[in-house]
Design a protein around this motif. Structure first.
Motif, short mmCIF file in Angstrom:
data_model
loop_
_atom_site.label_atom_id
_atom_site.label_comp_id
_atom_site.label_asym_id
_atom_site.label_seq_id
_atom_site.Cartn_x
_atom_site.Cartn_y
_atom_site.Cartn_z
N ILE A 1 0.71 -1.02 0.09
CA ILE A 1 0.07 -0.08 0.17
C ILE A 1 1.03 1.26 0.18
O ILE A 1 0.47 2.22 -0.80
CB ILE A 1 -0.95 0.08 1.24
CG1 ILE A 1 -1.90 -0.95 1.00
CG2 ILE A 1 -1.65 1.40 1.34
CD1 ILE A 1 -3.03 -1.48 2.20
N PHE A 2 2.09 1.19 0.77
CA PHE A 2 2.91 2.28 0.90
C PHE A 2 3.37 2.66 -0.51
O PHE A 2 3.57 3.61 -0.88
CB PHE A 2 3.94 2.18 1.93
CG PHE A 2 4.93 3.08 1.90
CD1 PHE A 2 5.07 4.38 2.61
CD2 PHE A 2 6.22 2.72 1.13
CE1 PHE A 2 6.04 5.06 2.32
CE2 PHE A 2 7.59 3.60 1.27
CZ PHE A 2 7.11 4.71 1.77
N GLY B 1 7.88 -2.42 -2.24
CA GLY B 1 6.61 -3.32 -2.30
C GLY B 1 6.46 -3.95 -3.53
O GLY B 1 6.58 -5.09 -3.66
N MET B 2 6.00 -3.14 -4.53
CA MET B 2 5.47 -3.46 -5.76
C MET B 2 6.52 -4.27 -6.48
O MET B 2 5.96 -5.17 -7.51
CB MET B 2 4.98 -2.40 -6.48
CG MET B 2 3.91 -2.37 -7.55
SD MET B 2 2.42 -3.71 -6.90
CE MET B 2 1.51 -1.92 -6.33
N GLY B 3 7.75 -4.08 -6.51
CA GLY B 3 8.69 -5.14 -7.10
C GLY B 3 8.70 -6.40 -6.50
O GLY B 3 8.40 -7.22 -7.00
N PRO B 4 9.32 -6.59 -5.24
CA PRO B 4 9.56 -7.89 -4.70
C PRO B 4 8.17 -8.49 -4.27
O PRO B 4 8.34 -9.93 -4.46
CB PRO B 4 10.34 -7.74 -3.38
CG PRO B 4 10.25 -6.13 -3.12
CD PRO B 4 9.83 -5.43 -4.35
N ILE B 5 7.28 -7.94 -3.84
CA ILE B 5 6.23 -8.83 -3.05
C ILE B 5 5.05 -9.43 -3.99
O ILE B 5 5.19 -10.68 -3.74
CB ILE B 5 5.37 -7.79 -2.41
CG1 ILE B 5 6.28 -7.31 -0.89
CG2 ILE B 5 4.20 -8.34 -1.51
CD1 ILE B 5 5.69 -6.23 -0.03
N THR C 1 -4.86 -3.84 -3.42
CA THR C 1 -4.18 -4.35 -2.26
C THR C 1 -5.20 -4.31 -0.97
O THR C 1 -5.04 -5.23 -0.07
CB THR C 1 -3.03 -3.57 -2.19
OG1 THR C 1 -2.10 -3.55 -3.22
CG2 THR C 1 -2.05 -4.36 -0.96
N TYR C 2 -5.51 -3.20 -0.71
CA TYR C 2 -6.54 -3.07 0.61
C TYR C 2 -7.51 -4.19 0.83
O TYR C 2 -7.65 -4.66 1.60
CB TYR C 2 -7.02 -1.67 0.80
CG TYR C 2 -7.69 -1.62 2.10
CD1 TYR C 2 -6.91 -1.35 3.24
CD2 TYR C 2 -8.93 -1.55 1.99
CE1 TYR C 2 -7.65 -1.09 4.45
CE2 TYR C 2 -9.77 -1.53 3.24
CZ TYR C 2 -9.05 -1.24 4.36
OH TYR C 2 -9.78 -1.26 5.77
#
Length: 471
Positions: free
Chosen positions: A327-328, A374-378, A441-442
């Motif tokens: 989210i961040f 966040g958006m890269g690895p997760i 995501t939320y």
């Protein structure tokens, strides 16, 4: 060494030694390093090939094919890689994947015609697509629950190291030397990874429990009792044997549907953030922005920042959790893309932007930082975590195919969007997609931090309300 505490009334799990888990993950991730160099190779090389003095002069349209053919190859490579890894084993599959990487770099070194570069990009793409399925699977299967997040983030970290390496080498080396070094990285991977253990989970699935126990003692240390972990892997293997893994299984079960929605959603928003447009065309974006900094230097700074923050993500993901970081990440990317679009909007309106030369670099750097955290690895981590053994191979293949189809779509259409809509509108479209990604995501992505495979399945089983609140 900290334990995982009480989770749902389950006693504290014993902790094994971490050294060989890290060594095996780092060795496997040398292939991710090759993925990064293959991805970013176009950024320094294409501007050289557009020059009239180049040994091979190509048009912008031909250049967009050089950039995007890798993604088409990756879609093809993702399809058989899951079943191949199930049949041959994770380790043997990864070692075999070194061959197409090496073949592609050899073709690039000796290429005298454009079609040979096209062929090399497609071949290396197939290897990249397969690596993106098998490396995260291998890491998730050798890692303990307490280190799975950190080790899983390593895959994306090594891709960013590869991207940085490509930007630096591309700036200081000629075309041939650059390709030779990229090929040598693959040789380094073979030399390191050949000594690593096979996935104990795969060995259990093959009915090779004694070998799985040996692999486990290497990965966890001699004093670790692997019986409980092997018994859990055995239970999952037995469940997997009862059901053939097909796409229908994924659609039939509500739990699998939720897992698939979360995994595919993560991949969708990862790529439609415009990340690969930014990586493939970093130098071009800086040339277009009229920034005071040399485009090569600016792209290297962006890559360094991306590498450092992906490293930070690897350290904090097991503490902060997957969902808050996502989210961040998407929120800050949204702000960065709005700022980047605004800069190009001011520039095209004819206003003086000489005192705003810092803005493209700042926006792109902020974009890369937030993507890397966040958006890269997760999404890669979730792909490896959300599915039980019986559907993991099929689901991972679908997720990676979607990912690379979107890479192709974004890298192929980005130049045309830039030309037709303008850079400002293009970046604002990516910003709107990030706003949707934050909401997605939320509502739809479950928290997997510190949970075993069974606990994650229980979480997915829960109703939508508990999924939203149990972050």
């Amino acid at each position: 060494m900290e334990g995982t505490g009480m989770i749902s009334g389950v006693p504290v799990r014993q902790e094994g030694r971490k050294l060989w888990q890290y060594l095996a993950s780092i060795s496997a991730c040398l292939m991710a390093l090759s993925v990064g160099t293959a991805l970013a190779w176009t950024s320094p090389v294409l501007p050289q090939l557009y020059e009239e003095t180049s040994w091979l002069v190509i048009t912008k349209e031909e250049g967009s094919w050089v950039g995007s053919l890798l993604a088409l190859g990756a879609i093809l490579g993702a399809v058989p890689s899951g079943p191949m890894a199930d049949k041959l084993g994770r380790k043997r599959t990864l070692l075999l994947l070194a061959a197409p990487f090496l073949v592609a770099w050899v073709i690039i070194v000796f290429a005298s015609k454009l079609w040979l570069i096209y062929l090399a990009r497609f071949v290396i793409g197939a290897a990249v697509g397969a690596a993106c399925v098998v490396v995260p699977t291998y890491i998730s299967e050798i890692a303990e629950t307490s280190t799975r997040g950190s080790l899983g983030a390593m895959f994306q970290l090594f891709i960013t190291v590869g991207i940085l390496l490509a930007f630096v080498l591309g700036a200081v080396m000629n075309y041939t030397a650059f390709a030779i070094v990229c090929g040598l990285i693959v040789v380094g991977f073979i030399f390191c990874f050949v000594w690593m253990p096979e996935s104990p989970v795969w060995l259990v699935n093959q009915g090779r429990k004694p070998e799985a126990a040996v692999a486990m003692s290497v990965l966890r240390g001699d004093s670790y009792d692997p019986s409980e972990e092997l018994a859990e892997a055995q239970r999952e293997a037995e469940q997997a044997a009862l059901r053939k893994s097909t796409i229908l299984d994924l659609i039939r079960s509500p739990v699998s549907r939720r897992a698939l929605l979360a995994s595919l959603g993560g991949m969708f928003f990862q790529q439609l953030s415009g990340i690969n447009a930014v990586i493939f065309y970093t130098v071009t974006i800086f040339q277009a922005s009229g920034s005071s900094m040399s485009p090569e230097v600016a792209s290297i700074i962006v890559a360094i920042v991306q590498m450092i923050t992906t490293g930070v993500a690897a350290l904090i993901v097991d503490r902060a959790g997957r969902k808050p970081l996502l989210i961040f990440s998407s929120s800050v990317m949204l702000v960065s893309l709005v700022a980047l679009g605004s800069y190009f909007n001011i520039k095209t309106s004819g206003s003086d932007v000489s005192n705003l030369g810092w803005l493209p670099l700042t926006s792109l750097t902020l974009f890369m930082i937030s993507f890397s955290i966040g958006m890269g690895p997760i999404p890669w981590m979730l792909m490896a975590e959300l599915f039980p053994a019986e559907t993991k191979a099929v689901a991972s293949g679908i997720a990676v195919m979607l990912n690379w189809f979107l890479v192709f779509l974004v890298t192929k259409t980005f130049p045309a969007m830039n030309e037709g809509l303008g850079a400002d509108v293009t970046f604002w479209i990516f910003a709107a997609i990030m706003a949707a990604g934050t909401a997605f995501t939320y509502f739809f992505i479950p928290e997997t931090k510190g949970k075993t495979s069974q606990e994650i399945q229980d979480e997915l089983q829960g109703n939508a309300r508990s999924k939203r609140t149990n972050a």
